[in-house]
Write an enzyme that holds these catalytic residues in place. Structure first.
Site, PDB file in Angstrom:
ATOM      1  N   GLU A   1      21.907   7.037 -47.089  1.00  0.00           N
ATOM      2  CA  GLU A   1      20.609   6.905 -46.796  1.00  0.00           C
ATOM      3  C   GLU A   1      20.575   5.956 -45.877  1.00  0.00           C
ATOM      4  O   GLU A   1      20.975   4.749 -46.162  1.00  0.00           O
ATOM      5  CB  GLU A   1      19.918   6.499 -48.090  1.00  0.00           C
TER       6      GLU A   1
ATOM      7  N   LYS B   1      28.588  -2.793 -54.873  1.00  0.00           N
ATOM      8  CA  LYS B   1      28.692  -3.866 -53.843  1.00  0.00           C
ATOM      9  C   LYS B   1      27.505  -4.255 -53.410  1.00  0.00           C
ATOM     10  O   LYS B   1      26.797  -3.457 -52.368  1.00  0.00           O
ATOM     11  CB  LYS B   1      29.756  -3.620 -52.904  1.00  0.00           C
TER      12      LYS B   1
HETATM   13  P1  NDP Z   1      24.807  -2.632 -42.974  1.00  0.00           P
HETATM   14  O1  NDP Z   1      24.755  -1.283 -42.944  1.00  0.00           O
HETATM   15  O2  NDP Z   1      25.969  -3.421 -42.299  1.00  0.00           O
HETATM   16  O3  NDP Z   1      24.928  -3.207 -44.519  1.00  0.00           O
HETATM   17  C1  NDP Z   1      24.718  -2.348 -45.619  1.00  0.00           C
HETATM   18  C2  NDP Z   1      25.646  -2.574 -46.722  1.00  0.00           C
HETATM   19  O4  NDP Z   1      26.858  -1.977 -46.424  1.00  0.00           O
HETATM   20  C3  NDP Z   1      25.930  -4.327 -47.318  1.00  0.00           C
HETATM   21  O5  NDP Z   1      26.257  -4.167 -48.540  1.00  0.00           O
HETATM   22  C4  NDP Z   1      27.167  -4.503 -46.369  1.00  0.00           C
HETATM   23  O6  NDP Z   1      27.804  -5.451 -46.569  1.00  0.00           O
HETATM   24  C5  NDP Z   1      27.915  -3.099 -46.346  1.00  0.00           C
HETATM   25  N1  NDP Z   1      28.778  -2.834 -45.219  1.00  0.00           N
HETATM   26  C6  NDP Z   1      29.120  -3.470 -44.129  1.00  0.00           C
HETATM   27  N2  NDP Z   1      30.050  -2.960 -43.357  1.00  0.00           N
HETATM   28  C7  NDP Z   1      30.441  -2.118 -44.030  1.00  0.00           C
HETATM   29  C8  NDP Z   1      31.732  -1.188 -44.000  1.00  0.00           C
HETATM   30  N3  NDP Z   1      32.467  -0.920 -42.815  1.00  0.00           N
HETATM   31  N4  NDP Z   1      32.169  -0.558 -44.973  1.00  0.00           N
HETATM   32  C9  NDP Z   1      31.288  -0.333 -46.173  1.00  0.00           C
HETATM   33  N5  NDP Z   1      30.397  -1.126 -46.595  1.00  0.00           N
HETATM   34  C10 NDP Z   1      29.811  -2.118 -45.511  1.00  0.00           C
HETATM   35  O7  NDP Z   1      23.522  -3.507 -42.600  1.00  0.00           O
HETATM   36  P2  NDP Z   1      23.254  -4.941 -42.088  1.00  0.00           P
HETATM   37  O8  NDP Z   1      22.849  -5.606 -43.202  1.00  0.00           O
HETATM   38  O9  NDP Z   1      24.462  -5.323 -41.214  1.00  0.00           O
HETATM   39  O10 NDP Z   1      21.887  -4.648 -41.137  1.00  0.00           O
HETATM   40  C11 NDP Z   1      21.933  -4.534 -39.847  1.00  0.00           C
HETATM   41  C12 NDP Z   1      21.031  -3.292 -39.458  1.00  0.00           C
HETATM   42  O11 NDP Z   1      21.166  -2.321 -40.334  1.00  0.00           O
HETATM   43  C13 NDP Z   1      19.527  -3.857 -39.853  1.00  0.00           C
HETATM   44  O12 NDP Z   1      19.230  -4.776 -38.754  1.00  0.00           O
HETATM   45  C14 NDP Z   1      18.852  -2.589 -39.960  1.00  0.00           C
HETATM   46  O13 NDP Z   1      18.425  -2.171 -38.629  1.00  0.00           O
HETATM   47  C15 NDP Z   1      19.738  -1.743 -40.628  1.00  0.00           C
HETATM   48  N6  NDP Z   1      19.711  -1.646 -42.060  1.00  0.00           N
HETATM   49  C16 NDP Z   1      19.083  -0.379 -42.491  1.00  0.00           C
HETATM   50  C17 NDP Z   1      18.936  -0.307 -44.038  1.00  0.00           C
HETATM   51  C18 NDP Z   1      18.216   0.904 -44.473  1.00  0.00           C
HETATM   52  O14 NDP Z   1      17.959   0.842 -45.647  1.00  0.00           O
HETATM   53  N7  NDP Z   1      18.179   1.898 -43.699  1.00  0.00           N
HETATM   54  C19 NDP Z   1      19.053  -1.338 -44.861  1.00  0.00           C
HETATM   55  C20 NDP Z   1      19.906  -2.757 -44.181  1.00  0.00           C
HETATM   56  C21 NDP Z   1      20.020  -2.712 -43.187  1.00  0.00           C
HETATM   57  P3  NDP Z   1      27.392  -6.979 -46.061  1.00  0.00           P
HETATM   58  O15 NDP Z   1      25.846  -7.232 -46.318  1.00  0.00           O
HETATM   59  O16 NDP Z   1      28.035  -7.998 -47.076  1.00  0.00           O
HETATM   60  O17 NDP Z   1      27.803  -6.849 -44.819  1.00  0.00           O
END
Ligand code: NDP
Length: 790
Positions: free
Chosen positions: A265, A191
């Site tokens: 990660e 996803k």
């Molecule tokens: P998320 O952790 O919410 O998103 C990462 C992925 O997980 C996306 O595909 C998201 O879907 C999905 N997701 C969200 N909620 C769930 C759930 N309950 N169960 C399974 N999958 C889920 O990150 P955000 O995009 O909301 O970003 C928020 C903050 O997270 C950022 O500001 C940053 O600080 C951090 N972040 C860290 C990352 C890293 O690599 N360490 C990468 C991205 C974000 P969808 O996008 O459709 O919501």
């Protein structure tokens, strides 16, 4: 304008990349995208969402929102395709991965443009970093597929893997996840993030041309709810997640007790440490790569500068000067340094954190540079004078914002660097290799870069410590996260422990023999002053042991934490102590055997065999202590990456009821060999081998606190240990109910949990009772990048 003017100002114009091919591809899908399931696209769903171009806010495409039926269909397709895909010779899978690498190479420009349009990042980065690295992941893992039967002969694929990826490196993260999974015979349901699904769908289209069998790769689009459906799906054997720590913790909790493998990660707040002997101009350029690469939306971004006091002023003035020459612009302009943040909500989040930091007293520097209008462009930002415990110092901003503070001494640098709940990466700048390597060893991070930053390679494992998650991606260690060991899988599933035997008789001589607890190298009374009877299978009382409680666990963890310098004793010394333990146990073989016989009802011959196996096991790990080594990787840089197995710290060990001595030694000895300190909860039904073992520990030079033993109710003590935030890892071998409990409780500090796959193994069998599987689980690999030359 003339040549002299350009020479003086070094200014240059824009060089836009053409988007016509990408727009044509999007136009061909103007009716919307479906999911990619079983080798073809489903019809676009009526429940849809749009993805926007962050630089303009314009709609790029309409996507389908995955519901339960869609996730079910994708998982079903992956499940159906998995046996045949796994059964293919490694060479056949290698050829498919090779073909995927080639096909990405042939469409590299299109993918780079689609990626830049959908994410807002500069096409220069997608073209020169994201796509080439993704290609490298497919080539590298084609190699592991080819070598699988010779390099991992005793392992099989895990099965169906659910992979959930974020929006910051959509294509690279997809490659990073699916290449190892597919190479090793797993099938995938992926996803992508809601904001950036396009490059994954473009890739899906290309896979059919590369001969990827139907159902091996499936892609469902949607928001977090779709990700949640995938993560908890009962037909998914493993979840691999990259994203925020909050969602990572939710997934840990939601999958607790399900038996799914899990790698996380997550986020970081990585230190970028500049010593006064550093090459300052190189370090300033390093900051550009550390925090303005991908607008700072990078999990391993160097977002905390720690600069030594004597050079702080000079360093900051050079940094401000460099910031004033950064160019923020349209993602398709090849002459920009920074593009747009991924979405207005991310812009708002970054802006709010900066405003809050300034309100709390931090000094702000943002250069006066030209900013594009529209979109979610945020300027490069430097904050200083922030309170060390303020949110801006501790929390991930995930934007182009770096916060800087100074330090005086080496020790202070380490203390501040490690003062974070995260542990993903660190970047060290110093011309002294001795100093750099010493910091590299001391800093709590999975990836360390010396005089460089944000370099990655498919052959070098990537992943964090602490709340940055667990598991590694890339390299040999990453392969193990997509495999399971065959011998373990042949063992039956473990059941929860049966009720303890009831005391029917008590002999006079045992009345006063209550074994104490063993904490900090001393035998101590349990805090509650309660004891519990130890009863043989026939109901005869054999003595009493202390009833440990929450406070005893707290004391044991504290003692273990104080002893963690054990990790720094030489491997030779650790080996010597393991041999010494073996020698002292061997001398008392008959006594220990008799105790095992009384407690478990086995024959004297079986009990003696258990003691002999325990002695041998201690020898095994004495042997391993100075032989379980890392690797020197040769990534495509001028330099090397040192993969070093490191102790995890304080580990809780919940022992199974059976084989009370041997099972305990089998769990403890790899910790001793690896440099971990342990808090042991011995077999609940047969704890006397553990309490007898105190004397062996006392006579074998084991430093105080390295081994602590708390007897009592296994479930209650496991519950307390798993909630304790100063325990780094927990091995729970006492049945599925305890596994469920500790996995669910482990999210406070994201402990590494291992339950031995909840299998009832034969501890006498060295194939499952000892060896690399245990050592892999007792350590985390730290990858230290050391470039050389000018
Ligand atoms: P998320 O952790 O919410 O998103 C990462 C992925 O997980 C996306 O595909 C998201 O879907 C999905 N997701 C969200 N909620 C769930 C759930 N309950 N169960 C399974 N999958 C889920 O990150 P955000 O995009 O909301 O970003 C928020 C903050 O997270 C950022 O500001 C940053 O600080 C951090 N972040 C860290 C990352 C890293 O690599 N360490 C990468 C991205 C974000 P969808 O996008 O459709 O919501």
């Amino acid at each position: 304008m003339n040549v002299a003017h350009y020479f003086d100002t070094m200014s240059y114009g824009s060089a836009p990349e053409s988007d016509s091919e990408a727009r044509q591809w999007l136009a061909a899908h103007q009716d919307g995208f479906g999911h990619f399931i079983n080798g073809r696209f489903t019809a676009p769903s009526e429940v849809s969402f749009t993805t926007l171009e962050p630089a303009t806010g314009e709609v790029l495409a309409t996507l389908s929102e995955a519901r339960q039926d869609d996730v079910d269909a994708a998982v079903k397709a992956a499940r159906a395709a998995q046996p045949a895909w796994a059964a293919l010779p490694g060479h056949s899978r290698a050829k498919v991965l090779y073909a995927l690498a080639r096909i990405i190479q042939r469409h590299a420009r299109l993918i780079a443009v689609v990626e830049a349009l959908d994410s807002g990042k500069p096409v220069r980065e997608t073209r020169d970093i994201d796509i080439p690295l993704a290609i490298r992941h497919f080539y590298h893992h084609a190699g592991w597929a080819q070598l699988q039967s010779s390099e991992f002969p005793d392992h099989s694929p895990i099965g169906v893997v659910g992979q959930i990826i974020p929006w910051n490196f959509p294509f690279l993260m997809m490659a990073w996840k699916i290449a190892p999974a597919l190479a090793l015979g797993n099938t995938v349901v992926l996803k992508p993030a809601e904001y950036t699904p396009l490059s994954a769908l473009l890739f899906a289209e290309l896979t059919a041309k590369a001969g990827l069998p139907e159902g091996v790769l499936n892609i469902v689009t949607g928001n977090g709810a779709a990700g949640a459906l995938l993560a908890v799906h009962e037909q998914v054997d493993k979840v691999a997640f990259t994203g925020s720590t909050a969602v990572g913790k939710w997934i840990r909790q939601a999958t607790a007790g399900s038996g799914k493998s899990l790698t996380l990660e997550l986020g970081g707040k990585s230190p970028f440490i500049v010593f006064e002997d550093a090459d300052l101009d190189a370090a300033v350029e390093g900051v550009v790569d550390a925090i303005w690469f991908n607008q700072g939306q990078v999990c391993c971004a160097g977002s905390r500068i720690l600069v030594q006091e004597g050079i702080a002023e000079d360093f900051h003035s050079r940094l401000r000067e460099r910031m004033s020459r950064l160019r923020v612009g349209q993602p398709l302009d090849k002459c920009i340094d920074m593009g747009s943040l991924v979405a207005p909500v991310q812009f708002d989040r970054v802006q709010a954190m900066v405003q809050q930091a300034v309100a709390a007293g931090a000094s702000l520097y943002q250069p006066e540079i030209e900013m594009p209008s529209g979109g979610s462009f945020y300027p490069p930002t430097l904050l200083s004078d922030a309170d060390p415990s303020s949110a801006i110092m501790c929390e991930e901003v995930f934007g182009p914002v770096v916060v800087s503070m100074s330090f005086r001494t080496f020790d202070e640098a380490i203390a501040v660097a490690n003062h974070t709940r995260y542990g993903l990466s660190a970047s060290i700048w110093s011309e002294s290799i001795n100093q750099s390597l010493e910091v590299a060893a001391a800093v709590q991070a999975g990836i360390v870069w010396i005089n460089t930053t944000n370099v990655m390679d498919a052959g070098v494992g990537f992943g964090g410590k602490k709340e940055s998650g667990f598991g590694r991606e890339g390299g040999r260690e990453g392969c193990f996260d997509y495999l399971k060991p065959d011998a373990w899988m042949k063992a039956p599933m473990r059941k929860d422990a049966e009720a303890l035997p009831i005391e029917t008789s008590r002999t006079a001589e045992v009345l006063d023999r209550t074994a104490k607890l063993y904490i900090g190298g001393r035998q101590v009374r349990p805090d509650g002053n309660y004891s519990r009877a130890v009863v043989s299978p026939r109901g005869v009382s054999l003595g009493d042991v202390g009833e440990g409680n929450r406070k005893d666990i707290r004391n044991a963890v504290e003692a273990a934490r104080k002893a963690t310098s054990w990790a720094r004793t030489t491997t030779h010394n650790r080996a010597q102590i393991l041999y010494f333990l073996a020698e002292n146990l061997s001398i008392r073989e008959a006594e220990f055997a008799s105790r095992i016989r009384q407690m478990t009802g086995v024959t004297m011959k079986q009990a003696t065999a258990e003691v002999e196996a325990s002695v041998s096991r201690l020898f095994t790990y004495g042997a391993w202590a100075d032989k379980y080594e890392g690797a020197v990787h040769q990534p495509p840089i001028k330099g090397m990456a040192l993969a070093v197995p490191e102790a995890q710290g304080v580990v809780g060990l919940i022992c199974p009821p059976e084989s009370p001595l041997l099972a305990m030694i089998s769990l403890l000895a790899p910790q001793l060999a690896s440099g971990n300190c342990s808090v042991i909860v011995p077999s609940e039904s047969s704890p006397l081998s553990a309490t007898d073992f105190y004397q062996i520990l006392e006579t074998s030079d084991v430093p105080a606190g390295v081994v602590n033993i708390v007897t009592g109710n296994a479930m209650e003590l496991a519950d307390t240990l798993s909630k304790h935030n100063d325990v780094d890892a927990l091995w729970a071998f006492a049945g599925p109910a305890i596994t469920h409990c500790v996995e669910e409780n482990s999210t406070g500090n994201l402990k590494r949990i291992w339950s031995g796959f909840d299998r009832q193994i034969d501890w006498l069998d060295p194939i499952v009772g000892e060896g690399r599987e245990y050592l892999n689980r007792a350590t985390d690999i730290k990858n230290i990048w050391v470039p050389y030359g000018e």
